[in-house]
Design an enzyme around this catalytic site. Sequence first.
Site, short mmCIF file in Angstrom:
data_model
loop_
_atom_site.label_atom_id
_atom_site.label_comp_id
_atom_site.label_asym_id
_atom_site.label_seq_id
_atom_site.Cartn_x
_atom_site.Cartn_y
_atom_site.Cartn_z
N LYS A 167 0.85 -1.20 0.00
CA LYS A 167 0.00 0.00 0.00
C LYS A 167 0.88 1.24 0.00
O LYS A 167 2.07 1.16 0.30
CB LYS A 167 -0.91 -0.02 1.23
CG LYS A 167 -0.14 -0.03 2.56
CD LYS A 167 -1.06 -0.29 3.74
CE LYS A 167 -0.24 -0.34 5.03
NZ LYS A 167 -1.03 -0.80 6.17
N ARG A 183 -10.88 1.06 14.76
CA ARG A 183 -10.76 1.78 13.50
C ARG A 183 -11.83 1.23 12.56
O ARG A 183 -12.89 1.82 12.43
CB ARG A 183 -9.34 1.55 12.93
CG ARG A 183 -9.01 2.32 11.69
CD ARG A 183 -7.52 2.29 11.36
NE ARG A 183 -7.01 0.94 11.06
CZ ARG A 183 -5.76 0.68 10.68
NH1 ARG A 183 -4.88 1.67 10.58
NH2 ARG A 183 -5.37 -0.55 10.42
N TYR A 225 13.72 32.00 3.57
CA TYR A 225 12.54 32.79 3.93
C TYR A 225 12.56 33.24 5.39
O TYR A 225 13.04 32.52 6.26
CB TYR A 225 11.27 31.96 3.73
CG TYR A 225 10.84 31.83 2.28
CD1 TYR A 225 10.47 32.95 1.54
CD2 TYR A 225 10.81 30.59 1.68
CE1 TYR A 225 10.06 32.81 0.22
CE2 TYR A 225 10.41 30.44 0.36
CZ TYR A 225 10.04 31.56 -0.36
OH TYR A 225 9.65 31.43 -1.67
C1 LIG Z 1 -0.32 -1.55 7.03
C2 LIG Z 1 -0.89 -2.71 7.65
C3 LIG Z 1 -0.08 -3.78 8.09
C4 LIG Z 1 1.43 -3.75 8.07
O1 LIG Z 1 1.89 -3.19 9.27
P1 LIG Z 1 3.45 -2.98 9.51
O2 LIG Z 1 3.53 -2.42 10.88
O3 LIG Z 1 3.91 -2.05 8.50
O4 LIG Z 1 4.05 -4.33 9.39
C5 LIG Z 1 -0.71 -4.92 8.55
N1 LIG Z 1 -2.05 -4.98 8.60
C6 LIG Z 1 -2.85 -3.98 8.24
C7 LIG Z 1 -4.32 -4.12 8.34
C8 LIG Z 1 -2.31 -2.80 7.75
O5 LIG Z 1 -3.09 -1.81 7.33
#
Ligand SMILES: *Cc1c(COP(=O)(O)O)cnc(C)c1O
EC number: 5.1.1.1
Length: 747
Positions: free
Chosen positions: A417, A515, A642
Amino acid sequence: MTSCPDANFLQVVSPLKALQRLAERHREAFDIPVVGITGSNGKTVVKEWLYQLLSPEKNVTRSPRSYNSQIGVPLSVWNLDERSEVGLFEAGISEPGEMEALQSVIQPTIGVFTCLGDAHQENFTSYEQKCLEKLKLFKDAKVLVYDMDDARVVGCVNRSAFKGEYFAWSRQRRDVPLYIASVEKREAETVVSYIYKGKEAACSIPFIDEASLANSVSCLAVCLHLGMSPETIAARMAVLEPVAMRLEVKEGRSGCTLINDSYNSDYNSLDIALDFMNRRPDCAGRKRTLILSDIEQAGGAPEDLYGRVARLVAMRGVEKFIGVGPCLSAVQGLFGMEACFYRSTDELLGSGVLDMLHDEVILIKGARSFRFDVLTEHLALKVHETTLEVNLNAVVDNLNYYRSFMKPETKMVCMVKASAYGAGAVEIAKTLQDHQVDYLAVAVADEGVDLRKAGITANIMIMNPEMSSFPTLFEYDLEPEVYSFRLLEALIHEAEKEGVTHFPIHVKLDTGMHRLGFDPEKDMPLLVERLKRQSAVIPRSVFSHFVGSDSDDFDAFSARQYELFLKGSAQLQQAYSHKILRHICNSAGIEHFPDRHLEMVRLGLGLYGINSRNNEILHNISTLKTTILQIHEVPKEDTVGYSRKGRLTRDSRIAALPIGYADGLDRKLGCGRAYCLVNGRRAPYVGNICMDVCMIDVTDIDCREGDTAIIFGDDLPVTVLSDAVGTIPYEILTGVSARVKRVYYQD
Ligand SMILES: *Cc1c(COP(=O)(O)O)cnc(C)c1O
């Protein structure tokens, strides 16, 4: 036909034959030396070098570019006119029977046979057949230049119809017209000593490869035959230019497209280059600009030549004309369009005019002596000034590190992602697919589509599918996470509408993150009931997410999350006979909770080299680097940037880098809160970081403009930056903006 009101039209059986006959009659009107060049390789180079060698005093007409075909040759010969003193034409064939036609059009008086390789062999039964076919070009030539050391060529020459004077050259035999006595290769030049008509002489060429050597000897033979003195030859050979085989198109700054032809300038090649420009599809609707230098020509009145140039340029639709050189400057009045003139290339560079070109197609055409390559350099888009280099081997090393904690049968999801945490999803996904990762996961459907379009066939999970993306999911075989009844209903509805059945989904349970996800204590009966009442979708996996696997402080909470997850997932599993994969561990969890891997784990940050449990780097995968644009000596008490934030306490050397907060360099790193590395040494950020640029203090560092600066990399961990601004490395990595070019390497 109404578009050519003044033309007469002749209807012919074969337009090609007619064109060839026309050119043949045209050729017959000229009693001048005409060099016909053929062979498998080197035709264009020999022709262009002969042009470079002969054109200082002779008016040479030559084939444009590589115009050597059945159509190209007559068009080339058609260019002969009353000013022509020498003709240089190349002939290329790809099948038997073609050379007769070219011979009658070129009617060479001097033949050059460059060399015979295996190119275009497919239509010939044998090497000899091909060779003999090519030699037909020289049927009526008076002289033939060829390499005596190639026995097969010699055999064919002897059997060919050629009956003129043999001008063979050899490095082995002295009894030839041109004996190459020695060849000495130095660092950047080759010195050729030869004996011609009993006299020893030498010349050197600015090349060291064998092909250039053979080509230059062919040219030498022609020049000697035409009576040029060894001294003149040597002087001109020493400055032979490499032959650019085609017009080079580059992306320019400010939306411009550059067509670079900065190796020669003569009327014919200008016409060809303008034609090339007009044929480019991206030319439509954009302003056409020509930067042209004085044209090299032998004899003739300048008003004549430039009058023709001005008419050509207008006819070819050039809207803006930039002329460089004293001759063009003197005939300014001839050019009717928007035009400006400079006496030299430097004057043009200094004028600032180049910086005002915007969204134009620019043809840059100049004689070598005007060094127009400098203009191209100035106008070209510098895409590589700031790059993120990604080491794909390190990605695999990290993958294997986490695999070492896992049972062989445990499956793995790799999180790609957010463009693979900034590293670039496609290349990372390809690497992971090659290493048999079971699933790839992205956040939204479009990220999945990009992977599919790049040829990724692995399973892809979409963590956060938008309601509007369902048809895309079905089309590209992207499996959604489902976390709520609302999402589930919409998905089932859409799937049923499209006639989709048993589409795999991944059910998310909320065990404490709060979440997204179903409540494992309350929602399971209803969820199971709803899922069993339809056949559009089917759960392939069920999962949850630890909130604090990276810290021992949360171990008790993690244990509770795990219990809840087991309970909830068991209820889902009971309703189905197929095995539903369970997964809850992220990178930190893989390492910290080896007994909670279940059937699958999800690797994210660890893959990108960062151990979130201790903020240490495993194998660094990426290096963000840039280039020093400019260095200023700035006196003590002056300020940098700046709002005058960078106040100097000593006389300083300040370097500007082409990276700013719009590239992902956090503005909070400025004003000395962090540093980058220049030649291995720490250079602190001075003053506020700007949008596209930042300044660093290099007072104590030996460095120059053009040197590299490392923003983060092997010797400057990304965690140093995240610590400096009080964030996590995820944010720094994913913040490197899309306009920073990603470069991948693998050894
Ligand atoms: C991004 C994500 C992960 C990976 O987590 P890391 O700490 O980067 O290993 C695992 N599960 C879900 C649902 C995520 O969104």
